[in-house]
Design a protein around this motif. Structure first.
Motif, short mmCIF file in Angstrom:
data_model
loop_
_atom_site.label_atom_id
_atom_site.label_comp_id
_atom_site.label_asym_id
_atom_site.label_seq_id
_atom_site.Cartn_x
_atom_site.Cartn_y
_atom_site.Cartn_z
N SER A 78 0.86 -1.18 0.00
CA SER A 78 0.00 0.00 0.00
C SER A 78 0.90 1.23 0.00
CB SER A 78 -0.89 0.02 1.25
OG SER A 78 -1.77 -1.09 1.22
N LYS A 79 0.52 2.22 -0.75
CA LYS A 79 1.36 3.41 -0.89
C LYS A 79 1.36 4.22 0.41
CE LYS A 79 2.31 7.11 -4.22
NZ LYS A 79 1.81 7.82 -5.42
N PRO A 80 2.54 4.48 0.98
CA PRO A 80 2.59 5.25 2.24
C PRO A 80 2.25 6.72 2.01
CG PRO A 80 4.67 4.09 1.80
CD PRO A 80 3.86 4.06 0.54
N LYS A 81 2.00 7.42 3.10
CA LYS A 81 1.86 8.88 3.05
C LYS A 81 3.24 9.49 2.87
CE LYS A 81 -0.29 8.94 7.02
NZ LYS A 81 -0.96 9.44 8.25
N LYS A 82 3.28 10.79 2.56
CA LYS A 82 4.56 11.44 2.26
C LYS A 82 4.83 12.57 3.25
CE LYS A 82 2.52 11.83 -1.48
NZ LYS A 82 1.93 12.20 -2.77
N MET A 83 6.05 12.60 3.73
CA MET A 83 6.50 13.65 4.64
C MET A 83 7.79 14.24 4.09
SD MET A 83 7.79 13.30 8.63
CE MET A 83 6.23 12.77 9.31
N ARG A 84 7.92 15.55 4.19
CA ARG A 84 9.21 16.17 3.86
C ARG A 84 9.78 16.80 5.11
NH1 ARG A 84 9.64 19.97 -1.28
NH2 ARG A 84 8.09 21.20 -0.15
N ILE A 85 11.03 16.47 5.40
CA ILE A 85 11.74 17.07 6.52
C ILE A 85 12.90 17.88 5.96
CG2 ILE A 85 13.14 16.64 8.58
CD1 ILE A 85 11.54 14.10 9.06
N SER A 86 12.83 19.20 6.15
CA SER A 86 13.88 20.09 5.65
C SER A 86 14.77 20.54 6.80
CB SER A 86 13.26 21.31 4.97
OG SER A 86 12.46 20.91 3.87
N VAL A 87 16.06 20.51 6.57
CA VAL A 87 17.03 21.05 7.53
C VAL A 87 17.81 22.14 6.80
CG1 VAL A 87 18.90 20.53 9.13
CG2 VAL A 87 17.21 18.76 8.60
N ASN A 88 17.63 23.36 7.25
CA ASN A 88 18.20 24.51 6.55
C ASN A 88 19.34 25.15 7.34
OD1 ASN A 88 16.29 24.42 4.38
ND2 ASN A 88 14.75 25.28 5.76
N GLY A 89 20.28 25.74 6.59
CA GLY A 89 21.37 26.45 7.23
C GLY A 89 22.66 25.65 7.24
N THR A 90 23.61 26.13 8.02
CA THR A 90 24.95 25.53 8.08
C THR A 90 25.14 24.82 9.41
OG1 THR A 90 25.78 27.35 6.71
CG2 THR A 90 27.42 26.03 7.88
N LEU A 91 25.68 23.62 9.34
CA LEU A 91 25.94 22.84 10.55
C LEU A 91 27.10 23.44 11.33
CD1 LEU A 91 25.68 19.23 9.08
CD2 LEU A 91 24.01 20.34 10.56
N GLY A 92 26.99 23.40 12.64
CA GLY A 92 28.06 23.90 13.49
C GLY A 92 29.23 22.94 13.54
N ALA A 93 30.35 23.40 14.09
CA ALA A 93 31.55 22.57 14.23
C ALA A 93 31.24 21.35 15.09
CB ALA A 93 32.67 23.40 14.86
N GLY A 94 31.77 20.21 14.68
CA GLY A 94 31.59 18.98 15.45
C GLY A 94 30.23 18.32 15.30
N VAL A 95 29.37 18.87 14.43
CA VAL A 95 28.03 18.31 14.21
C VAL A 95 28.04 17.51 12.91
CG1 VAL A 95 25.58 18.82 13.89
CG2 VAL A 95 26.95 20.22 15.44
N THR A 96 27.59 16.26 12.98
CA THR A 96 27.61 15.35 11.84
C THR A 96 26.19 14.96 11.43
OG1 THR A 96 27.59 13.30 13.11
CG2 THR A 96 29.73 14.39 12.84
N SER A 97 26.11 14.16 10.37
CA SER A 97 24.80 13.68 9.91
C SER A 97 24.13 12.82 10.98
CB SER A 97 24.94 12.90 8.60
OG SER A 97 25.80 11.79 8.77
N LYS A 98 24.92 12.08 11.77
CA LYS A 98 24.35 11.26 12.84
C LYS A 98 23.65 12.15 13.87
CE LYS A 98 23.91 7.19 14.91
NZ LYS A 98 25.09 6.33 14.93
N ASP A 99 24.24 13.31 14.14
CA ASP A 99 23.62 14.25 15.07
C ASP A 99 22.33 14.82 14.48
OD1 ASP A 99 25.75 14.19 17.08
OD2 ASP A 99 26.96 15.16 15.53
N ILE A 100 22.32 15.06 13.17
CA ILE A 100 21.10 15.57 12.52
C ILE A 100 19.95 14.59 12.74
CG2 ILE A 100 19.97 16.15 10.33
CD1 ILE A 100 22.68 16.99 9.23
N ILE A 101 20.19 13.33 12.43
CA ILE A 101 19.08 12.37 12.49
C ILE A 101 18.68 12.07 13.93
CG2 ILE A 101 20.50 10.27 12.28
CD1 ILE A 101 17.08 10.91 10.59
N LEU A 102 19.64 12.01 14.85
CA LEU A 102 19.28 11.81 16.26
C LEU A 102 18.50 13.00 16.79
CD1 LEU A 102 22.54 10.20 17.76
CD2 LEU A 102 20.31 9.10 17.45
N TYR A 103 18.84 14.19 16.32
CA TYR A 103 18.12 15.40 16.72
C TYR A 103 16.67 15.35 16.21
CZ TYR A 103 16.81 20.38 16.75
OH TYR A 103 16.16 21.57 16.94
N ILE A 104 16.51 15.00 14.93
CA ILE A 104 15.15 14.93 14.35
C ILE A 104 14.31 13.90 15.10
CG2 ILE A 104 13.82 14.26 12.30
CD1 ILE A 104 16.16 15.39 10.59
#
Length: 468
Positions: free
Chosen positions: A162-188
């Protein structure tokens, strides 16, 4: 002309037949299999006298319960040995490509697919493993399936969905020092909860996402499942094309030009409507760590564990049960807590960029005496590159133990278990009770945070240790 999302474009192109008021019969381009969820599927095919319809669309590798030492020897654990042997038998019988233990491209299924260029934009990809969502980083619809569905795909190359619903998650701007993609997803996930995207397929967008490397994008999509989503995807762009060009299974010559021309159309139309939109600012994200027993229980490394204020009934009871398992108290900081193990690896963060980042920051340091440090490459290719680039020497000098490729201490399905009651800061994807071993206490974090913990022996803000 109707404005459509990237997800719609790929999904609609793969619908073989729509069942009125029911699921779609959905064509699968690539099917990854491993030793754990495939044996029963093959057994059922045999019982029914059915063969594999398109063997060339299936690729296999053993990864979940393989040992990560002495891979050239007979597997000691009987169940693991039987499962790996059965995978070999089935691949030979049905003509399926197998990247076996010891071969040049052996590794975790979600690491070797992209490495080989098997994973490409616009594809539909499934595997009997929830973290198949990793492949969505290339602009593909990729999701995990159950054993009965593995059988269905082997037999028909289609699946009922069955076709799922759709969600868009936007992350805008510049990441700070020491912040990685793992931090982005754990934050979300910490913001929307471990069930916040249930029923949705998520498209990640925004300037912070577009700035990420392919490997960092894979980390984001890998953990989509940890917020309940069916999967996650990111529109392909020049970063995607540059990563794929020259890979073994990527198109060549005129076929490459034709493929890229098509891949460039794989983006959400301006004005296309999602069922839900969420927007976050990169500036709000700091190094993250989990403190509980699901990936949604995450805070900034410098933060305090939430109190029970406003919680009632079963929510409060389960929250306190989780903290009790972890040996933590509501309201206390996690920073400074002593740790026993660190683990760098898994389909989330076992790629060469992850190992490079850890090696870069531990160079010239020694791990703390109280830390057992395991680093497990996601594939033989990653292992080879780590040796060639001198990373292994740096890590071993710092006191890390480099193991051979496999899922390893991501899950307690092999010998690499965290002992009961011990704390592990891990780059993997799940921190459920017993996930890394019975009674093990898991805290999820980025490779940079893990490197900082390894050096100091306790929960540490990587920005304080490494100055960035």
């Amino acid at each position: 002309m109707e404005k459509t999302t990237l997800f719609d474009k790929i999904w609609d192109a793969h619908v073989v037949k729509s069942v009125p008021a029911g699921p779609d019969v959905f064509f699968i381009d690539k099917h990854f299999i491993h030793e754990v969820t495939s044996p029963v599927a093959f057994l059922n095919l045999e019982k029914r006298g059915i063969t594999v319809k398109y063997p060339h669309r299936t690729i296999a590798t053993p990864d979940h319960n393989v040992p990560t030492i002495d891979q050239d020897q007979t597997i000691k654990d009987k169940l693991s040995r039987m499962q790996v042997e059965k995978l070999r038998e089935n691949c030979k019988k049905y003509g399926i490509e197998l990247h076996d233990l010891g071969s040049a491209h052996h590794g975790i299924v979600h690491v070797i697919g992209p490495e080989l260029g098997v994973t490409q934009p616009g594809m539909t990809i499934v595997c009997g493993d929830s973290h198949t969502s990793t492949h969505g980083a290339f602009g593909a619809i990729a999701f995990g399936i159950g054993t009965s569905e593995v059988e269905m795909v082997l037999a028909t190359q289609c699946i009922m969905q069955s076709k799922p619903k759709k969600m868009r998650i936007s992350v805008n701007g510049t990441l700070g020092a020491g912040v990685t993609s793992k931090d982005i997803i754990l934050y979300i996930i910490s913001k929307i909860s471990a069930a916040g995207a249930t029923g949705y397929f998520v498209e990640y967008a925004g300037s912070a996402i577009q700035s990420l490397s392919m490997e960092a994008r894979m980390t984001i999509c890998n953990m989509s499942i940890e917020m309940g989503a069916r999967g996650g995807l990111i529109a392909p762009d020049e970063t995607t094309f540059n990563y794929l060009e020259g890979k073994q299974y990527a198109p060549k010559g005129a076929d490459w030009d034709k493929a890229v021309a098509y891949w460039k159309t794989l983006k959400t139309d301006e004005g296309a409507v999602f069922d839900q939109e969420l927007v976050f600012e990169a500036a709000d994200i700091e190094p993250m760590i989990t403190y509980g027993t699901n990936p949604g229980m995450g805070i900034k490394v410098v933060g305090n564990i939430p109190t029970t204020e406003g919680m009632e009934g079963s929510n409060k009871t389960s929250y306190l049960k989780s903290l009790d398992y972890m040996g933590f108290q509501p309201g206390e900081p996690v920073k400074g807590k002593q740790v026993d193990y660190v683990f760098v690896g898994s389909c989330t963060n076992g790629r060469i960029e992850d190992i490079r980042s850890v090696a870069q920051f531990v160079k010239g340091h020694k791990k703390a005496d109280n830390i057992t440090a395991w680093i497990v490459p996601g594939s033989r290719e990653v292992e080879k590159m780590a040796h060639e680039e001198g990373l292994v020497k740096i890590l071993e000098e710092a006191g890390f133990e480099l193991r051979q490729p496999g899922c390893s201490a991501c899950l307690a399905m092999n010998d690499d278990k965290i002992p009961s009651g011990k704390y592990a800061v891990s780059t993997s994807n799940r921190n459920f009770e017993g996930r890394q071993g019975p009674g093990a206490r898991t805290m999820l974090a980025s490779p940079l945070t893990v490197a900082a913990v390894a050096i100091t022996g306790r929960i540490t803000d990587p920005r304080e240790v490494f100055g960035n």
